[in-house]
Scaffold this motif. Sequence first.
Motif, PDB file in Angstrom:
ATOM      1  N   ALA A  90       0.896  -1.247   0.018  1.00 48.89           N
ATOM      2  CA  ALA A  90       0.065   0.038  -0.096  1.00 48.89           C
ATOM      3  C   ALA A  90       1.013   1.423  -0.202  1.00 48.89           C
ATOM      4  O   ALA A  90       2.038   1.203   0.293  1.00 48.89           O
ATOM      5  N   THR A  91       0.490   2.333  -0.225  1.00 57.97           N
ATOM      6  CA  THR A  91       1.103   3.624  -0.288  1.00 57.97           C
ATOM      7  C   THR A  91       0.264   4.601   0.403  1.00 57.97           C
ATOM      8  O   THR A  91      -0.904   4.784   0.532  1.00 57.97           O
ATOM      9  N   GLN A  92       0.849   5.507   1.311  1.00 61.36           N
ATOM     10  CA  GLN A  92       0.117   6.244   2.430  1.00 61.36           C
ATOM     11  C   GLN A  92      -0.541   7.559   1.470  1.00 61.36           C
ATOM     12  O   GLN A  92      -0.021   7.862   0.405  1.00 61.36           O
ATOM     13  N   MET A  93      -1.754   7.613   2.047  1.00 63.59           N
ATOM     14  CA  MET A  93      -2.800   8.560   1.273  1.00 63.59           C
ATOM     15  C   MET A  93      -2.492   9.876   1.698  1.00 63.59           C
ATOM     16  O   MET A  93      -2.349  10.079   2.910  1.00 63.59           O
ATOM     17  N   LYS A  94      -2.280  10.842   1.041  1.00 64.96           N
ATOM     18  CA  LYS A  94      -1.979  12.190   1.269  1.00 64.96           C
ATOM     19  C   LYS A  94      -2.937  13.059   0.363  1.00 64.96           C
ATOM     20  O   LYS A  94      -2.621  14.352   0.887  1.00 64.96           O
ATOM     21  N   PRO A  96      -7.483  13.474  -1.142  1.00 65.71           N
ATOM     22  CA  PRO A  96      -8.523  12.576  -1.576  1.00 65.71           C
ATOM     23  C   PRO A  96      -8.549  12.211  -3.082  1.00 65.71           C
ATOM     24  O   PRO A  96      -9.442  11.187  -3.335  1.00 65.71           O
ATOM     25  N   LEU A  97      -7.574  12.359  -4.033  1.00 64.22           N
ATOM     26  CA  LEU A  97      -7.089  12.059  -5.007  1.00 64.22           C
ATOM     27  C   LEU A  97      -6.245  10.740  -4.935  1.00 64.22           C
ATOM     28  O   LEU A  97      -5.440  10.619  -4.231  1.00 64.22           O
ATOM     29  N   PRO A  98      -6.676   9.583  -5.896  1.00 65.39           N
ATOM     30  CA  PRO A  98      -5.793   8.625  -5.827  1.00 65.39           C
ATOM     31  C   PRO A  98      -4.286   8.984  -6.365  1.00 65.39           C
ATOM     32  O   PRO A  98      -4.413   9.971  -7.085  1.00 65.39           O
ATOM     33  N   HIS A  99      -3.341   8.633  -6.102  1.00 67.79           N
ATOM     34  CA  HIS A  99      -1.854   8.909  -6.062  1.00 67.79           C
ATOM     35  C   HIS A  99      -1.391   8.891  -7.877  1.00 67.79           C
ATOM     36  O   HIS A  99      -0.607   9.427  -8.047  1.00 67.79           O
ATOM     37  N   LEU A 100      -2.247   7.855  -8.240  1.00 68.00           N
ATOM     38  CA  LEU A 100      -1.843   7.703  -9.770  1.00 68.00           C
ATOM     39  C   LEU A 100      -2.866   8.614 -10.507  1.00 68.00           C
ATOM     40  O   LEU A 100      -2.774   8.324 -12.072  1.00 68.00           O
ATOM     41  N   THR A 101      -3.638   9.355 -10.183  1.00 74.00           N
ATOM     42  CA  THR A 101      -4.560  10.359 -11.115  1.00 74.00           C
ATOM     43  C   THR A 101      -3.973  11.634 -11.322  1.00 74.00           C
ATOM     44  O   THR A 101      -3.317  12.239 -10.623  1.00 74.00           O
ATOM     45  N   PRO A 102      -4.093  11.772 -12.536  1.00 73.41           N
ATOM     46  CA  PRO A 102      -3.473  13.226 -13.124  1.00 73.41           C
ATOM     47  C   PRO A 102      -4.103  14.311 -12.144  1.00 73.41           C
ATOM     48  O   PRO A 102      -5.183  14.678 -11.792  1.00 73.41           O
ATOM     49  N   GLY A 103      -3.246  15.236 -11.760  1.00 73.54           N
ATOM     50  CA  GLY A 103      -3.588  16.304 -10.841  1.00 73.54           C
ATOM     51  C   GLY A 103      -3.357  16.121  -9.471  1.00 73.54           C
ATOM     52  O   GLY A 103      -3.436  17.069  -8.784  1.00 73.54           O
ATOM     53  N   SER A 105      -1.697  15.629  -6.052  1.00 73.71           N
ATOM     54  CA  SER A 105      -0.472  16.520  -5.232  1.00 73.71           C
ATOM     55  C   SER A 105      -0.352  15.687  -3.899  1.00 73.71           C
ATOM     56  O   SER A 105      -1.158  15.865  -3.199  1.00 73.71           O
ATOM     57  N   GLY A 106       0.949  15.240  -3.816  1.00 73.35           N
ATOM     58  CA  GLY A 106       1.154  14.776  -2.281  1.00 73.35           C
ATOM     59  C   GLY A 106       1.722  15.638  -1.225  1.00 73.35           C
ATOM     60  O   GLY A 106       2.233  15.109  -0.332  1.00 73.35           O
ATOM     61  N   THR A 107       1.855  17.113  -1.794  1.00 74.11           N
ATOM     62  CA  THR A 107       2.442  17.904  -1.083  1.00 74.11           C
ATOM     63  C   THR A 107       1.898  18.949  -0.283  1.00 74.11           C
ATOM     64  O   THR A 107       1.943  19.833   0.502  1.00 74.11           O
ATOM     65  N   LEU A 108       0.321  18.745  -0.617  1.00 73.38           N
ATOM     66  CA  LEU A 108      -0.678  19.535   0.285  1.00 73.38           C
ATOM     67  C   LEU A 108      -0.994  19.329   1.537  1.00 73.38           C
ATOM     68  O   LEU A 108      -1.429  20.202   2.235  1.00 73.38           O
ATOM     69  N   SER A 109      -1.042  17.906   1.970  1.00 79.11           N
ATOM     70  CA  SER A 109      -1.569  17.572   3.259  1.00 79.11           C
ATOM     71  C   SER A 109      -0.490  17.920   4.331  1.00 79.11           C
ATOM     72  O   SER A 109       0.733  17.708   4.212  1.00 79.11           O
ATOM     73  N   PRO A 110      -0.995  18.502   5.438  1.00 80.05           N
ATOM     74  CA  PRO A 110       0.056  18.870   6.625  1.00 80.05           C
ATOM     75  C   PRO A 110      -0.028  17.772   7.546  1.00 80.05           C
ATOM     76  O   PRO A 110       0.916  17.692   8.580  1.00 80.05           O
ATOM     77  N   TYR A 111      -1.044  16.524   7.264  1.00 78.62           N
ATOM     78  CA  TYR A 111      -1.396  15.437   8.529  1.00 78.62           C
ATOM     79  C   TYR A 111       0.008  14.622   8.373  1.00 78.62           C
ATOM     80  O   TYR A 111       0.344  14.043   7.562  1.00 78.62           O
ATOM     81  N   LYS A 112       0.389  14.291   9.644  1.00 76.06           N
ATOM     82  CA  LYS A 112       1.231  13.311  10.051  1.00 76.06           C
ATOM     83  C   LYS A 112       1.174  12.998  11.610  1.00 76.06           C
ATOM     84  O   LYS A 112       0.579  13.867  12.247  1.00 76.06           O
ATOM     85  N   PRO A 113       1.620  11.858  12.165  1.00 77.23           N
ATOM     86  CA  PRO A 113       1.117  11.696  13.351  1.00 77.23           C
ATOM     87  C   PRO A 113       1.727  12.430  14.320  1.00 77.23           C
ATOM     88  O   PRO A 113       2.848  12.680  14.404  1.00 77.23           O
ATOM     89  N   ASP A 114       0.846  13.154  15.105  1.00 79.17           N
ATOM     90  CA  ASP A 114       1.327  14.412  16.139  1.00 79.17           C
ATOM     91  C   ASP A 114       0.029  14.318  17.045  1.00 79.17           C
ATOM     92  O   ASP A 114      -0.940  15.033  16.889  1.00 79.17           O
ATOM     93  N   ILE A 115       0.125  13.380  18.132  1.00 75.10           N
ATOM     94  CA  ILE A 115      -0.938  13.242  19.039  1.00 75.10           C
ATOM     95  C   ILE A 115      -1.002  14.460  19.815  1.00 75.10           C
ATOM     96  O   ILE A 115      -2.406  14.957  20.365  1.00 75.10           O
ATOM     97  N   LEU A 256      -5.882   7.341   4.919  1.00 78.48           N
ATOM     98  CA  LEU A 256      -5.287   5.962   5.424  1.00 78.48           C
ATOM     99  C   LEU A 256      -4.329   5.695   4.219  1.00 78.48           C
ATOM    100  O   LEU A 256      -3.104   6.016   4.185  1.00 78.48           O
ATOM    101  N   TRP A 257      -4.772   4.646   3.196  1.00 77.00           N
ATOM    102  CA  TRP A 257      -3.659   4.325   2.244  1.00 77.00           C
ATOM    103  C   TRP A 257      -4.435   4.182   0.953  1.00 77.00           C
ATOM    104  O   TRP A 257      -5.692   4.053   0.573  1.00 77.00           O
ATOM    105  N   TYR A 258      -3.680   3.942   0.055  1.00 85.15           N
ATOM    106  CA  TYR A 258      -3.997   3.507  -1.418  1.00 85.15           C
ATOM    107  C   TYR A 258      -3.675   1.891  -1.463  1.00 85.15           C
ATOM    108  O   TYR A 258      -2.359   1.773  -1.317  1.00 85.15           O
TER     109      TYR A 258
END
Length: 288
Positions: A90-94, A96-103, A105-115, A256-258
């Motif tokens: 699997a690949t981490q989801m970053k 709402p678009l699938p990571h193989l879909t044109p357009g 971007s995996g750089t827009l999300s600020p989310y990473k584990p930070d309790i 979650l993931w792709y």
Amino acid sequence: VVFKVVKEDGARLVEIEAGTADVAKNVPPAEAARLDADPNISIVTTPGLRTIYIFFNVTEEPFTDARVRQAVNYAIPIQAILPNVMYGYATQMKSPLPHLTPGYSGTLSPYKPDIEKARALVKEAGLAGPIPVELAIRVGFATHEAASVWIQRELEKLGFKVAIVRETDATFRQVAIKGGHTLSIESFQSWVNDPWYHLVFNFHTKSKFTNMAFYSNPALDKLIDESMHETNQEKRLGSALVAQKILIDDAVWGFLWYDSWTRVMKADLTGIEKRWDTFERYYAARRV
């Protein structure tokens, strides 16, 4: 080509290991990882378009508040889920678009584990525990069930009291369509690899049976309506970035993931192809 329906994971594995079947799909990642060491078996895997995410019903408290949805995204232990549940398939989801879909971007999300960031957002939203919530999953979806336990543990650190509810696929679908889930683990596969095809089904206000979050944003609706028929490719893809930013900021999904497209097969079989959808093609299949 003879197709055989084998519902149980264990029974499919027995057939592959015994050599009575040539190809198996829907093999749990843990078993695929184990079988990868068998010289008589080949694991064919490639990134896929299926998105797996936490669904929020944004019309139900406490998930009407974007800060609470953001908090969940910061609490998701994705760095633990990927190796311990998906075993690398699997690949981490970053986005709402699938990571193989044109357009995409995996750089827009600020989310990473930070309790601590998650706790601060929950506090800012005025929530105080315990906050009872049900997390719905489908029976037979082994990776969803395993991930739900990891998610449950982290959300309880935020003050949620999470009850995991297991439903058959049919019940899960019926309840989801009626808005009966507050929180669930969902999946979506776009049959057309286009950003606006994916976005209109999942996030447009008028998409009654696929916008399971019941999300409504007039600005996004307008962007989708305009972009669906836009012929300028550069403009279409630029607008897709804007749409992703809106949805990420609103935390409409918990990322979650792709899923990777993975097939377990006999080592002497070759030529099976995977294209943009989830289905394999056997035109060139042969033994070596």
